[in-house]
Design a protein around this motif. Structure first.
Motif, short mmCIF file in Angstrom:
data_model
loop_
_atom_site.label_atom_id
_atom_site.label_comp_id
_atom_site.label_asym_id
_atom_site.label_seq_id
_atom_site.Cartn_x
_atom_site.Cartn_y
_atom_site.Cartn_z
N ASP A 55 -16.90 -9.61 6.65
CA ASP A 55 -17.94 -8.66 6.27
C ASP A 55 -17.33 -7.44 5.61
OD1 ASP A 55 -19.92 -10.31 7.44
OD2 ASP A 55 -19.43 -9.48 9.43
N VAL A 56 -18.19 -6.65 4.98
CA VAL A 56 -17.75 -5.43 4.30
C VAL A 56 -17.97 -4.24 5.22
CG1 VAL A 56 -18.09 -3.93 2.31
CG2 VAL A 56 -18.27 -6.40 2.04
N GLY A 57 -16.91 -3.49 5.47
CA GLY A 57 -16.98 -2.29 6.29
C GLY A 57 -16.11 -1.21 5.70
N PHE A 58 -15.64 -0.31 6.56
CA PHE A 58 -14.80 0.79 6.07
C PHE A 58 -13.47 0.28 5.53
CE2 PHE A 58 -11.36 3.82 6.96
CZ PHE A 58 -11.76 4.87 6.15
N CYS A 59 -12.84 -0.64 6.24
CA CYS A 59 -11.53 -1.14 5.82
C CYS A 59 -11.60 -1.97 4.55
CB CYS A 59 -10.90 -1.97 6.93
SG CYS A 59 -10.54 -1.03 8.44
N GLU A 60 -12.77 -2.50 4.22
CA GLU A 60 -12.92 -3.36 3.05
C GLU A 60 -13.45 -2.61 1.82
OE1 GLU A 60 -12.69 -5.42 6.69
OE2 GLU A 60 -14.31 -4.09 6.03
N THR A 61 -13.73 -1.33 1.95
CA THR A 61 -14.30 -0.55 0.85
C THR A 61 -13.20 0.31 0.21
OG1 THR A 61 -16.42 -0.46 2.00
CG2 THR A 61 -16.07 1.10 0.20
N PHE A 62 -13.03 0.13 -1.09
CA PHE A 62 -11.99 0.85 -1.84
C PHE A 62 -12.64 1.83 -2.82
CE2 PHE A 62 -10.09 -3.07 -0.44
CZ PHE A 62 -8.79 -2.74 -0.13
N ARG A 63 -11.89 2.89 -3.11
CA ARG A 63 -12.30 3.85 -4.13
C ARG A 63 -11.49 3.54 -5.40
NH1 ARG A 63 -12.33 9.51 -0.62
NH2 ARG A 63 -14.07 8.94 0.78
N ALA A 93 0.86 -1.19 0.00
CA ALA A 93 0.00 0.00 0.00
C ALA A 93 0.89 1.23 0.00
CB ALA A 93 -0.92 -0.02 1.21
N TYR A 94 0.75 2.04 -1.05
CA TYR A 94 1.63 3.20 -1.24
C TYR A 94 0.88 4.47 -0.84
CZ TYR A 94 5.08 6.19 -3.54
OH TYR A 94 6.05 7.13 -3.80
N PRO A 95 1.46 5.34 -0.02
CA PRO A 95 0.78 6.59 0.39
C PRO A 95 0.52 7.50 -0.81
CG PRO A 95 2.64 6.11 1.83
CD PRO A 95 2.76 5.17 0.67
N ILE A 117 -7.73 -3.26 4.20
CA ILE A 117 -6.56 -2.50 4.64
C ILE A 117 -6.47 -2.63 6.16
CG2 ILE A 117 -5.57 -0.20 4.86
CD1 ILE A 117 -5.28 -1.24 2.08
N ASP A 118 -5.33 -3.06 6.65
CA ASP A 118 -5.13 -3.26 8.09
C ASP A 118 -4.03 -2.32 8.55
OD1 ASP A 118 -5.22 -4.21 10.66
OD2 ASP A 118 -3.98 -5.98 10.23
N GLU A 119 -4.37 -1.43 9.49
CA GLU A 119 -3.39 -0.51 10.04
C GLU A 119 -2.72 -1.17 11.26
OE1 GLU A 119 -4.98 3.31 10.83
OE2 GLU A 119 -5.96 3.51 8.87
N VAL A 120 -1.42 -1.39 11.16
CA VAL A 120 -0.67 -2.06 12.21
C VAL A 120 -0.01 -1.02 13.11
CG1 VAL A 120 -0.31 -4.09 10.77
CG2 VAL A 120 1.36 -2.24 10.71
N ALA A 121 0.58 -1.50 14.18
CA ALA A 121 1.25 -0.60 15.12
C ALA A 121 2.42 0.11 14.46
CB ALA A 121 1.73 -1.39 16.33
N GLY A 134 2.07 1.63 10.26
CA GLY A 134 2.19 0.87 9.02
C GLY A 134 0.84 0.38 8.52
N ILE A 135 0.78 0.03 7.27
CA ILE A 135 -0.45 -0.44 6.62
C ILE A 135 -0.15 -1.74 5.89
CG2 ILE A 135 -2.20 0.06 4.87
CD1 ILE A 135 -1.95 2.98 5.54
N ARG A 136 -1.02 -2.72 6.12
CA ARG A 136 -0.86 -4.02 5.49
C ARG A 136 -2.15 -4.38 4.77
NH1 ARG A 136 0.49 -8.90 9.44
NH2 ARG A 136 -1.57 -8.21 10.18
N VAL A 137 -2.01 -5.08 3.65
CA VAL A 137 -3.17 -5.49 2.85
C VAL A 137 -3.38 -6.99 3.06
CG1 VAL A 137 -4.21 -5.55 0.55
CG2 VAL A 137 -2.62 -3.71 1.14
N ARG A 138 -4.60 -7.34 3.47
CA ARG A 138 -4.94 -8.74 3.69
C ARG A 138 -6.25 -9.04 2.97
NH1 ARG A 138 -5.12 -7.83 9.33
NH2 ARG A 138 -6.99 -9.17 9.33
#
Length: 260
Positions: free
Chosen positions: A177-185, A79-81, A161-165, A168-172
């Protein structure tokens, strides 16, 4: 006496017209129009239908630090900023994925990176982008939500998208279920955006006689079905003489001189 060969002239007869040389047209205005149109086609717009996912795609996520999906030269998926959140568009080629419908499926897509590898996930939710062939793990089923698009893998899990300590950001791909972390633009180029074909409104469909007249013969467009014509044809159909009534109508329209 001159050594030069005599100049060969074209034989001209009396009364012949002079042929002027054709000049090339100035095409600067046409080129300008094409440039403007081409620049518009290169604009990245929001993908809001499933049909928009065919072609180059720019996949982003509006997390605390907005990111986009990307691969590096070693096929590592990350995941690139985003440098500019106001006008999201890819900066490098590795940020663009090509969406294609999976063969033999009506709702599954594949995502191909700029390196020619496919995005995939295993049953443990590990996401990679180093597959050279297409299989079940390389297929993704998009789902439209109010905020964007979610991607479901073959195991029934969603890309997230999973925000780690440490920020950092990791993609899994192990979300149930579908929520904010699972919704992409998702963004696509304007030239690849799906444009539905216009359909005729109710009442604009042509009858069999008028359709054949327009298709095969000259048509003035002055005569059409009236309520009286429809009533007569309906009555003729009930009495079993519809073919005869249609021939009489063709004769009145003067569409077929041999229908007598």
């Amino acid at each position: 006496m001159s050594d030069k060969a005599p100049k060969k002239n074209k034989l001209v007869f009396k009364g012949d017209k002079e042929h002027k040389k054709k000049k090339r047209k100035h095409r600067s205005s046409e080129n300008e129009g094409r440039t403007i149109e081409g620049s518009t086609d290169q604009v990245w717009v929001r993908a809001d239908t499933i049909e928009d996912l065919v072609g180059p795609l720019f996949i982003t996520h509006p997390s605390d630090t907005p990111v986009c999906l990307c691969v590096d030269e070693f096929d590592r998926f990350l995941a690139y900023p985003l440098p500019d959140e106001s006008s999201p568009e890819p900066v490098i080629m590795q940020q663009v994925f090509v969406g294609t419908r999976a063969i033999g499926s009506t709702n599954a897509f594949t995502l191909k990176s700029a390196n020619g590898k496919y995005l995939s996930s295993d049953k443990f939710g590990v996401v990679s982008c180093d597959s050279e062939a297409i299989g079940g793990q390389e297929e993704w089923i998009p789902a439209l939500t109010d905020a964007g698009i979610a991607f479901e893998n073959v195991h029934g899990k969603y890309l997230m998208i999973d925000e780690v300590a440490g920020g950092g950001i990791r993609v899994r791909a192990d979300a149930d279920d579908v929520g904010f972390c699972e919704t992409f633009r998702v963004y696509c180029q304007a030239r690849f955006k799906y444009k539905p074909k216009s359909k005729k409104k109710d009442g604009e469909s042509e009858g069999p006689v008028l359709g054949n007249v327009k298709r095969y013969q000259s048509y003035g467009g002055t005569k059409d079905y009236t309520r009286e014509d429809k009533r007569e044809l309906k009555k003729a159909k009930t009495e079993g003489r519809l073919a005869e009534a249609l021939l009489d109508r063709r004769e009145k329209l003067k569409a077929d001189r041999y229908c007598k």
